[in-house]
Design a protein around this motif. Structure first.
Motif, PDB file in Angstrom:
ATOM      1  N   ASN A 178      -2.889  42.809  85.490  1.00 16.28           N
ATOM      2  CA  ASN A 178      -2.969  41.485  84.865  1.00 16.28           C
ATOM      3  C   ASN A 178      -3.299  40.492  85.936  1.00 16.28           C
ATOM      4  O   ASN A 178      -4.080  40.764  86.828  1.00 16.28           O
ATOM      5  N   ASP A 179      -2.668  39.314  85.911  1.00 14.01           N
ATOM      6  CA  ASP A 179      -2.927  38.348  86.977  1.00 14.01           C
ATOM      7  C   ASP A 179      -1.962  38.617  88.112  1.00 14.01           C
ATOM      8  O   ASP A 179      -1.252  37.753  88.578  1.00 14.01           O
ATOM      9  N   THR A 180      -1.914  39.894  88.559  1.00 15.94           N
ATOM     10  CA  THR A 180      -0.942  40.307  89.549  1.00 15.94           C
ATOM     11  C   THR A 180      -1.188  39.648  90.893  1.00 15.94           C
ATOM     12  O   THR A 180      -2.304  39.308  91.261  1.00 15.94           O
ATOM     13  N   ALA A 181      -0.110  39.520  91.652  1.00 15.13           N
ATOM     14  CA  ALA A 181      -0.187  38.867  92.949  1.00 15.13           C
ATOM     15  C   ALA A 181      -1.004  39.704  93.917  1.00 15.13           C
ATOM     16  O   ALA A 181      -0.864  40.921  93.981  1.00 15.13           O
ATOM     17  N   PRO A 182      -1.872  39.092  94.704  1.00  9.91           N
ATOM     18  CA  PRO A 182      -2.630  39.841  95.686  1.00  9.91           C
ATOM     19  C   PRO A 182      -1.702  40.486  96.702  1.00  9.91           C
ATOM     20  O   PRO A 182      -0.703  39.909  97.111  1.00  9.91           O
ATOM     21  N   ASP A 183      -2.011  41.733  97.095  1.00 12.94           N
ATOM     22  CA  ASP A 183      -1.232  42.377  98.152  1.00 12.94           C
ATOM     23  C   ASP A 183      -1.964  42.190  99.474  1.00 12.94           C
ATOM     24  O   ASP A 183      -2.853  41.355  99.603  1.00 12.94           O
ATOM     25  N   ALA A 184      -1.587  42.990 100.466  1.00 11.31           N
ATOM     26  CA  ALA A 184      -2.175  42.816 101.795  1.00 11.31           C
ATOM     27  C   ALA A 184      -3.647  43.202 101.821  1.00 11.31           C
ATOM     28  O   ALA A 184      -4.404  42.739 102.660  1.00 11.31           O
ATOM     29  N   SER A 185      -4.064  44.069 100.886  1.00 11.48           N
ATOM     30  CA  SER A 185      -5.444  44.513 100.860  1.00 11.48           C
ATOM     31  C   SER A 185      -6.281  43.568 100.001  1.00 11.48           C
ATOM     32  O   SER A 185      -5.824  43.115  98.954  1.00 11.48           O
ATOM     33  N   PRO A 186      -7.503  43.267 100.426  1.00  8.76           N
ATOM     34  CA  PRO A 186      -8.372  42.418  99.603  1.00  8.76           C
ATOM     35  C   PRO A 186      -8.609  43.054  98.244  1.00  8.76           C
ATOM     36  O   PRO A 186      -8.752  44.268  98.122  1.00  8.76           O
ATOM     37  N   ASP A 187      -8.631  42.253  97.219  1.00 10.47           N
ATOM     38  CA  ASP A 187      -8.867  42.734  95.866  1.00 10.47           C
ATOM     39  C   ASP A 187     -10.217  42.192  95.422  1.00 10.47           C
ATOM     40  O   ASP A 187     -10.426  40.983  95.421  1.00 10.47           O
ATOM     41  N   PRO A 188     -11.150  43.067  95.042  1.00 12.17           N
ATOM     42  CA  PRO A 188     -12.480  42.584  94.655  1.00 12.17           C
ATOM     43  C   PRO A 188     -12.447  41.639  93.462  1.00 12.17           C
ATOM     44  O   PRO A 188     -13.370  40.839  93.279  1.00 12.17           O
ATOM     45  N   ARG A 189     -11.386  41.696  92.656  1.00 13.06           N
ATOM     46  CA  ARG A 189     -11.292  40.774  91.521  1.00 13.06           C
ATOM     47  C   ARG A 189     -11.210  39.320  91.988  1.00 13.06           C
ATOM     48  O   ARG A 189     -11.643  38.404  91.296  1.00 13.06           O
ATOM     49  N   ASP A 190     -10.652  39.124  93.192  1.00 11.18           N
ATOM     50  CA  ASP A 190     -10.491  37.762  93.694  1.00 11.18           C
ATOM     51  C   ASP A 190     -11.805  37.157  94.172  1.00 11.18           C
ATOM     52  O   ASP A 190     -11.889  35.944  94.385  1.00 11.18           O
ATOM     53  N   GLU A 191     -12.807  37.990  94.348  1.00 10.99           N
ATOM     54  CA  GLU A 191     -14.113  37.501  94.789  1.00 10.99           C
ATOM     55  C   GLU A 191     -14.954  36.998  93.621  1.00 10.99           C
ATOM     56  O   GLU A 191     -15.985  36.369  93.810  1.00 10.99           O
ATOM     57  N   LYS A 192     -14.521  37.312  92.409  1.00  9.93           N
ATOM     58  CA  LYS A 192     -15.295  36.951  91.227  1.00  9.93           C
ATOM     59  C   LYS A 192     -14.854  35.579  90.706  1.00  9.93           C
ATOM     60  O   LYS A 192     -13.746  35.137  90.977  1.00  9.93           O
ATOM     61  N   PRO A 193     -15.723  34.894  89.938  1.00 16.41           N
ATOM     62  CA  PRO A 193     -15.289  33.646  89.296  1.00 16.41           C
ATOM     63  C   PRO A 193     -14.079  33.902  88.406  1.00 16.41           C
ATOM     64  O   PRO A 193     -14.010  34.924  87.719  1.00 16.41           O
ATOM     65  N   GLN A 194     -13.119  32.996  88.454  1.00 17.28           N
ATOM     66  CA  GLN A 194     -11.871  33.191  87.728  1.00 17.28           C
ATOM     67  C   GLN A 194     -11.898  32.458  86.388  1.00 17.28           C
ATOM     68  O   GLN A 194     -12.246  31.275  86.312  1.00 17.28           O
ATOM     69  N   TYR A 195     -11.510  33.183  85.352  1.00 15.25           N
ATOM     70  CA  TYR A 195     -11.452  32.642  83.997  1.00 15.25           C
ATOM     71  C   TYR A 195     -10.016  32.728  83.481  1.00 15.25           C
ATOM     72  O   TYR A 195      -9.184  33.452  84.043  1.00 15.25           O
ATOM     73  N   VAL A 196      -9.757  32.016  82.403  1.00 14.53           N
ATOM     74  CA  VAL A 196      -8.445  32.052  81.775  1.00 14.53           C
ATOM     75  C   VAL A 196      -8.633  32.149  80.270  1.00 14.53           C
ATOM     76  O   VAL A 196      -9.580  31.585  79.711  1.00 14.53           O
ATOM     77  N   LEU A 197      -7.748  32.900  79.614  1.00 18.21           N
ATOM     78  CA  LEU A 197      -7.764  32.992  78.155  1.00 18.21           C
ATOM     79  C   LEU A 197      -6.775  31.965  77.605  1.00 18.21           C
ATOM     80  O   LEU A 197      -5.569  32.087  77.811  1.00 18.21           O
ATOM     81  N   PRO A 198      -7.253  30.936  76.901  1.00 17.18           N
ATOM     82  CA  PRO A 198      -6.349  29.931  76.361  1.00 17.18           C
ATOM     83  C   PRO A 198      -5.708  30.400  75.046  1.00 17.18           C
ATOM     84  O   PRO A 198      -6.381  30.934  74.165  1.00 17.18           O
ATOM     85  N   LEU A 199      -4.398  30.189  74.945  1.00 20.92           N
ATOM     86  CA  LEU A 199      -3.680  30.410  73.706  1.00 20.92           C
ATOM     87  C   LEU A 199      -2.899  29.139  73.385  1.00 20.92           C
ATOM     88  O   LEU A 199      -2.295  28.546  74.280  1.00 20.92           O
ATOM     89  N   VAL A 200      -2.930  28.739  72.132  1.00 21.64           N
ATOM     90  CA  VAL A 200      -2.198  27.543  71.713  1.00 21.64           C
ATOM     91  C   VAL A 200      -1.257  27.929  70.588  1.00 21.64           C
ATOM     92  O   VAL A 200      -1.675  28.526  69.586  1.00 21.64           O
ATOM     93  N   VAL A 201       0.020  27.613  70.769  1.00 19.44           N
ATOM     94  CA  VAL A 201       1.031  27.885  69.750  1.00 19.44           C
ATOM     95  C   VAL A 201       1.358  26.584  69.025  1.00 19.44           C
ATOM     96  O   VAL A 201       1.504  25.529  69.648  1.00 19.44           O
ATOM     97  N   ARG A 202       1.445  26.664  67.728  1.00 14.72           N
ATOM     98  CA  ARG A 202       1.788  25.490  66.935  1.00 14.72           C
ATOM     99  C   ARG A 202       3.304  25.308  66.912  1.00 14.72           C
ATOM    100  O   ARG A 202       4.035  26.201  66.470  1.00 14.72           O
ATOM    101  N   ILE A 203       3.776  24.170  67.424  1.00 12.06           N
ATOM    102  CA  ILE A 203       5.209  23.874  67.436  1.00 12.06           C
ATOM    103  C   ILE A 203       5.408  22.478  66.847  1.00 12.06           C
ATOM    104  O   ILE A 203       5.286  21.464  67.541  1.00 12.06           O
ATOM    105  N   GLU A 204       5.668  22.435  65.565  1.00 12.67           N
ATOM    106  CA  GLU A 204       5.959  21.160  64.911  1.00 12.67           C
ATOM    107  C   GLU A 204       7.429  20.803  65.159  1.00 12.67           C
ATOM    108  O   GLU A 204       8.295  21.679  65.214  1.00 12.67           O
ATOM    109  N   ARG A 205       7.704  19.505  65.301  1.00 13.85           N
ATOM    110  CA  ARG A 205       9.061  19.072  65.636  1.00 13.85           C
ATOM    111  C   ARG A 205      10.102  19.561  64.630  1.00 13.85           C
ATOM    112  O   ARG A 205      11.196  19.973  65.003  1.00 13.85           O
ATOM    113  N   ASP A 206       9.733  19.505  63.361  1.00 14.03           N
ATOM    114  CA  ASP A 206      10.712  19.829  62.331  1.00 14.03           C
ATOM    115  C   ASP A 206      10.673  21.290  61.889  1.00 14.03           C
ATOM    116  O   ASP A 206      11.456  21.705  61.031  1.00 14.03           O
TER     117      ASP A 206
END
Length: 237
Positions: free
Chosen positions: A4-32
């Motif tokens: 997943n979005d795991t923490a980088p370890d001591a070794s370089p991770d090729p995923r970190d060289e790529k443009p970083q994206y995020v998947l947005p999720l929105v939860v509906r939370i009405e006050r009442d």
């Protein structure tokens, strides 16, 4: 299997060289009428599965390139909350709204660059997603995948929703095409439960998909947050 979005370890991770994206999720939370916590967690996981399996995310679909770019890097997810007019503006954007058995509503959107959120979503708050269960969750429904939570971690509902989304995604990746088809046709039944310490120790050494968090928010880097299980004998290929 762990990722997943795991923490980088001591070794370089090729995923970190790529443009970083995020998947947005929105939860509906009405006050009442806030959703129950477990229902929201399960709905978030199903929302991730729905977008992974959607035709627009596959092949030449309109979301396919964004989905590929996102999954080639670290599979970051961010959960924000909305109510009233905020929610109406959010659902007007391209995405998928998933409704839980208990009425929770979560909308998932195609991935965006880390600094490229649509203004309608960028304005939404990350905090304020603390939710409760009015009663203890019941037995795991027959045929449901189980996303087991670490009993030793204290995470907000929003953070946990991102983690259950990660757990569902790792499980999706691990399944065979036949198992994916069966799960999808059943409506992606998912149960989120907190493991007791003894079960958690067994799960984390079982070889099942395990989510290890990057530690950007709330918890320490490398923390195991979710183990994903599907089928009576564990992972079904």
């Amino acid at each position: 299997m762990s990722s997943n979005d795991t923490a980088p370890d001591a070794s370089p991770d090729p995923r970190d060289e790529k443009p970083q994206y995020v998947l947005p999720l929105v939860v509906r939370i009405e006050r009442d009428a806030p959703p129950a916590r477990t229902d929201a967690l399960e709905t978030s996981a199903r929302a991730v599965l729905e977008i992974l399996a959607d035709d627009r995310s596959l092949g030449e679909g309109e979301w396919a390139q964004a989905m590929t770019d996102w999954q080639d890097a670290r599979i970051r997810k961010v959960v924000r909350r909305a109510r009233g007019a905020e929610w109406r503006r959010a659902v007007a954007l391209p995405g998928i709204t998933v409704t839980g058995a208990g009425g929770s509503e979560v909308r998932v959107f195609p991935p965006v660059p880390l600094d490229g959120w649509p203004k309608e979503l960028a304005k939404l708050q990350v905090s304020g997603t603390d939710l409760d269960d009015p009663a203890e969750p019941g037995p795991v429904p027959e045929g449901a995948a189980v996303l087991w939570l670490n009993p030793e971690l204290d995470m907000s509902a929003g953070k946990t929703m991102a983690q259950t989304g990660h757990g569902a995604q790792l499980l999706w990746w691990a399944l065979s095409d036949a198992a994916r088809k069966t799960w999808r046709e059943a409506g992606f039944p998912v149960a989120v439960r907190t493991a007791d310490p003894e079960r958690w120790a067994r799960l984390t050494s079982s070889g099942l998909p395990v989510v290890r968090d990057a530690g950007f928010t709330e918890i320490a880097p490398g923390s195991c947050t979710v183990v994903s299980e599907y089928g009576a004998a564990g992972l079904v290929g």
